[in-house]
Design an enzyme around this catalytic site. Structure first.
Site, short mmCIF file in Angstrom:
data_model
loop_
_atom_site.label_atom_id
_atom_site.label_comp_id
_atom_site.label_asym_id
_atom_site.label_seq_id
_atom_site.Cartn_x
_atom_site.Cartn_y
_atom_site.Cartn_z
CG ASP A 115 -1.96 1.40 1.70
OD1 ASP A 115 -2.39 1.68 0.48
OD2 ASP A 115 -2.17 1.49 2.49
CB THR A 116 0.62 4.21 -1.65
OG1 THR A 116 1.49 3.66 -2.83
CG2 THR A 116 1.68 6.18 -1.98
CG ASP A 159 -3.53 6.27 2.14
OD1 ASP A 159 -3.22 6.96 1.08
OD2 ASP A 159 -4.72 5.91 2.91
CG ASP A 212 -0.77 4.60 6.74
OD1 ASP A 212 -0.84 5.10 5.70
OD2 ASP A 212 -0.94 3.73 6.23
CB ALA A 213 -5.79 7.92 7.37
CG ASN A 214 -4.23 1.83 7.59
OD1 ASN A 214 -3.88 2.03 6.20
ND2 ASN A 214 -3.17 2.44 7.88
CB SER A 236 -32.59 32.46 41.02
OG SER A 236 -33.59 31.06 40.99
CG ASP A 240 -29.87 29.91 41.85
OD1 ASP A 240 -29.90 30.46 42.13
OD2 ASP A 240 -31.97 29.00 41.25
#
Length: 752
Positions: free
Chosen positions: A40-41, A43, A93-95, A228, A549
């Site tokens: 795989d290249t 990413d 690397d995004a998978n 209040s 409050d």
């Protein structure tokens, strides 16, 4: 004559932060290794992380199938220069399933000099080269305003308002009684206060404001402060598109219609789903979400349903040209495991600023809720809508949410909120759990793919929405617990230095003649430990703060008005607090305010509770400084209480009731009625109940207009006799250490 504001020259110490800018330029020869590249290249994308700062993790976009990516993306980190700040750089690397780490590197920020800018190469796996451009500079313009002075916008408002009030007072008092008004220096500062008390306070305050508007008193006031329930009416009034051109009368008619419906009608499955889904957007962006958010939506849908996008900042338009009094709202900052009666910081809100006078730190309203570090915004969010703040200001009701909706199993329907809250401390309100960490919804590694990311977010949202829906509409354990129902916000004082504390009255030479003795300070009004820890500082290391409050400590917003910078001469307060019966003494909240003021060395007239024994229950009481020559800064207080006395006999001041119907409509009790139509927990007011309470306070106010006018005349004369009321002689100031050197070189100074 030019005037100098001495508060402007008090140094509020704060440490400057550093801004570290990183530009991820490019990388060459990105590799997954010989075997990985065959499959795989890469990413690639880059993650930057500095553990010592909020909003600590940044990342670039990813490029598909690119071994020589060029990002040119810029990121900023706000850093504490006293910390050991280390930048961690991770090449990823995004998978689709799981992102892969291709390499890591570190860079010590301390190796950079302030003002330096340089490109730094990093080598990964002995092949990949990444170039980052880095620069370091001092943050000399923080987003917080550090000062004891009022902001410039409020000062401008005050100058314009005094010009208007001068003419309005002449019209109100007539030429004889207003002959002392020669200049704006003679114009007294008048403040109107409204207490808490749920819809009872809101409806009562609507009658008050109508009377003040029609009588001309409102045109002579500089401030309107609420707490209040009173803030709900102020929000309704000031957010109305026709105010101030249209007076409260027509707006109150709309209000009566809006509160005649059962609040449970707002909890249909479709509406609740819409509420919760809108909050998911807030949560997923990284902002805390609690039941207070939902309660604010319910209040907003009830009172300002056509104005749900209104913000506090937008109310600046209403006070442009000082056409009406400046509205001031309040809540408390509390600590986990500490009773709010022992420790609470008062937070003030105006259309100009939000902040805490105790620390001299303020911000513009659009920044409240954003993520801060050392006074600088590190992540800005959209401004919270007004209805969210309404939920915070009245958050005692979200704490007891089931009682508000009437689904509690409690049979004691007549009990007051104050009675139920007696055993509640901040530890019951505030969740002290792991949620102090950043809340950004983050998917696991590998969700870079947009379809997978969307699926992950949808699953998270569905699960969260389901839990919130079940908590709201079922009798679940979460529904019946009070923990975690306080408002929660990012701590805008995170990382600040609080080594120096600032008295709320730093310029005042507090003389023994007008102070409490030890026995008086030790005497308990409501609790033996009340105010025991009010001098403690906020925790600047906590990422979140809890806001509740203000009525949980005492039910009148005096701390906003007692700031000496505002120089208030006359306070007209309206107390709608619950009492055991209609004949009970009405001074508990006022006595707490007095004690708080004296502990903070703020001038306050002596409140004599025995006036009730001598004079009985009255519609209003007047408290003045006993020795005006000594207590020159002490305001006069006209204190209105919720009481049905003369209203039973008179339909208007001096006009007797005659018919049976006129007498019957006015013959009612407030706290002794067994049906409890005016209970603090009642969030539905039929038209008759609304008109009774509204008309009662309208009458009570008009019936004592002469008392108010006389006090205004006295305040004008007092101003004339004491032209130095707001002036400061440095020789008499104990707090000289707070001034900067330039200001100390001046022989004297006067404030506006």
């Amino acid at each position: 004559m030019s005037f100098i504001d001495p508060y402007q020259h008090i140094i509020v110490e704060h440490q400057y932060s550093h801004k570290f800018t990183v530009v991820v330029l490019r990388a060459t020869k990105v590799t997954k290794g010989t075997f990985g590249d065959m499959l795989d290249t890469p990413d690639p994308y880059v993650e930057l992380f500095i553990s010592t700062t909020p909003d600590s993790r940044k990342r670039t976009r990813h490029f598909n199938n690119d071994i020589n990516p060029v990002w040119n993306e810029t990121f900023e980190f706000i850093l504490d220069p006293n910390q050991e700040n280390v930048l961690e750089i991770t090449l990823m690397d995004a998978n689709y399933v799981m992102d892969e780490t291709l390499g890591t590197a570190t860079f010590p920020v301390s190796s950079m000099k302030v003002g330096e800018k340089k490109e730094v190469p990093f080598i990964f796996n002995q092949v990949t080269e990444m170039i980052l451009e880095m620069s370091l500079e001092v943050c000399s313009c923080p987003d917080l305003r550090f000062s004891m002075a009022l902001c410039d916008q409020e000062k401008t408002f005050r100058r314009q308002r005094k010009e208007n009030i001068k003419e309005n007072m002449k019209k109100l008092l007539g030429p004889k009684k207003s002959e002392g008004l020669y200049s704006t220096r003679d114009v007294p500062v008048v403040a109107i206060l409204g207490s808490g008390g749920g819809f009872r306070a809101m409806v009562g305050f609507s009658g008050v404001m109508k009377a003040l508007y029609e009588s001309g008193i409102l045109d002579c006031a500089t401030y309107v402060a609420g707490l209040s329930g009173s803030t709900w009416y102020m929000s309704t009034l000031y957010s109305h598109p026709d105010f101030p051109e249209k007076g409260p009368e027509e707006i109150n008619e709309e209000l009566m219609k809006n509160v005649s419906h059962n609040p449970l009608l707002l909890l249909t499955p479709q509406k609740v789903k819409r509420y919760v889904e809108s909050l998911w957007k807030k949560k997923s962006s990284g902002q805390p979400v609690t039941f207070t958010d939902i309660f604010g939506m319910l209040i907003g849908e009830t009172l300002i349903q056509n104005r749900m996008s209104t913000t506090l900042s937008s109310l600046k338009e209403k006070v442009s040209a000082a056409r009406c009094p400046l509205p001031l709202f309040t809540c408390l900052h509390v600590k986990p495991d500490v009773s709010e009666l022992m420790f609470a910081d008062w937070v003030e809100f105006s259309p100009y600023e939000i902040g805490m006078a105790k620390y001299g730190t303020f911000m513009t309203p659009d920044l409240f809720g954003s993520k801060f570090f050392m006074g600088t915004v590190v992540k800005k969010y959209e401004e919270n809508p007004l209805h969210f703040l309404m939920g915070v200001w009245g958050s005692a009701f979200s704490i007891l949410f089931n009682r508000v909706l009437g689904v509690s199993g409690s049979q004691n329907k007549g009990s007051t909120m104050e009675e139920e809250l007696e055993n509640i401390t901040a530890k019951h309100i505030v969740s002290n759990d792991s949620s102090d960490s950043d809340d950004e919804a983050q998917g696991p590694k590998g969700t870079e793919n947009e379809d997978a990311e969307r699926e992950y977010q949808n699953d998270n949202q569905a699960s969260w929405v389901h839990r919130m829906l079940m908590a709201l509409v079922s009798d679940s354990a979460l529904f019946n617990t009070r923990e975690g129902r306080a408002g929660k916000e990012h701590n805008f004082m995170l990382g600040l230095n609080l080594n120096t504390s600032y008295p709320l009255s730093p310029l005042r030479d507090f003389s023994p003649q007008d102070s409490f003795d030890d026995d008086e300070l030790d005497a308990a009004v409501a609790d033996p430990d009340e105010f025991e820890r009010i001098y403690e500082p906020l925790d600047v290391k906590s990422k979140k703060i809890h806001v509740v409050d203000s009525g949980l400590t005492f039910n009148l917003p005096y701390p906003l008005i007692l700031r000496p910078q505002r120089g208030v001469d006359l306070i007209i307060s309206f107390d709608f607090s619950a009492r055991p019966s209609d004949t009970s003494p009405p001074f508990k909240e006022l006595l707490l305010a007095e004690k708080w003021a004296k502990m903070n060395k703020l001038p306050f007239p002596k409140i004599d509770p025995y006036v009730f024994d001598r004079e009985g229950l009255k519609e209003c009481y007047v408290f003045k400084p006993k020795n005006p020559d000594v207590e020159k800064d002490c305001p006069t207080i006209i204190h209105f209480v919720l009481a049905n006395i003369n209203f039973r006999k008179y339909k208007a001041p001096g006009v007797l009731r005659e018919t049976k119907e006129e007498k019957e409509i006015a013959d009612f009790d407030i706290f002794d009625d067994p049906e409890s139509p005016f209970s603090t927990f009642n969030f539905q007011y039929p038209n008759q109940a609304f008109k009774r309470l509204h008309d009662l306070m309208y009458f009570n106010t008009l019936n004592n207009i002469d008392v108010i006018k006389d006090a205004i005349v006295e305040s004008i004369e007092y101003r004339r006799q004491n032209p130095s009321r707001c002036s400061v002689s440095l020789s008499n100031v104990e707090a000289r250490k707070f001034f900067n050197k330039e200001f100390l070189s001046k022989p004297t100074a006067e404030s506006i």
